[in-house]
Design an enzyme around this catalytic site. Sequence first.
Site, short mmCIF file in Angstrom:
data_model
loop_
_atom_site.label_atom_id
_atom_site.label_comp_id
_atom_site.label_asym_id
_atom_site.label_seq_id
_atom_site.Cartn_x
_atom_site.Cartn_y
_atom_site.Cartn_z
CB CYS A 78 -13.50 25.12 4.09
SG CYS A 78 -14.66 25.23 2.73
CG HIS A 169 -11.56 29.44 3.77
ND1 HIS A 169 -10.59 28.49 3.53
CD2 HIS A 169 -12.67 29.02 3.10
CE1 HIS A 169 -11.09 27.54 2.75
NE2 HIS A 169 -12.35 27.84 2.48
CD GLU A 171 -7.82 29.56 5.58
OE1 GLU A 171 -8.15 28.91 4.57
OE2 GLU A 171 -8.51 29.60 6.62
#
Length: 188
Positions: A78, A169, A171
Amino acid sequence: MTVGVLSLQGSFYEHLFILSRLNTDHIQVKTSEDLSRVTRLIIPGGESTAMLALTQKSGLFDLVRDRIMSGMPVYGTCAGMIMLSTFVEDFPNQKTLSCLDIAVRRNAFGRQINSFESEVSFLNSKITVPFIRAPKITQIGEGVDVLSRLESGDIVAVRQGNVMATAFHPELTGGAAVHEYFLHLGLE
């Protein structure tokens, strides 16, 4: 191998958690000394102008760019993708690391309220990932490989040599497929 996660701002804790789950040596990168100890670097999502200001204030900006240009594998999510890009369309004067031959548009998928999850293909598997105020890749240069697209055709993950980036994202999902790919970047 020691993976560093730039830990000045953004979603760095989530990347550290994934690296822990993968039993990978990792450290937070906040200083030039920290950066000198790593063989790979993750630049997390967050706010790209804040991250830019903090990397410049800490003296890390040029050091990070030099390490990447010397071949250190790096992965930006991002805002990290914005930092790695060569051009930010809606902020043409925004300084970037200019290590990935792509142009991006910040927040192109909408504001925070427009955040969404989508299933994308990533290396022969399907993963569901969140897009939070995500940038859009508007142009790619020669030598940039597309790793993933949305159904709309929008490019959301790329790689150029030792540099990879995602608009999403991974994660935040708990899945590790994208991080596992990054850990093998340059070893193939």
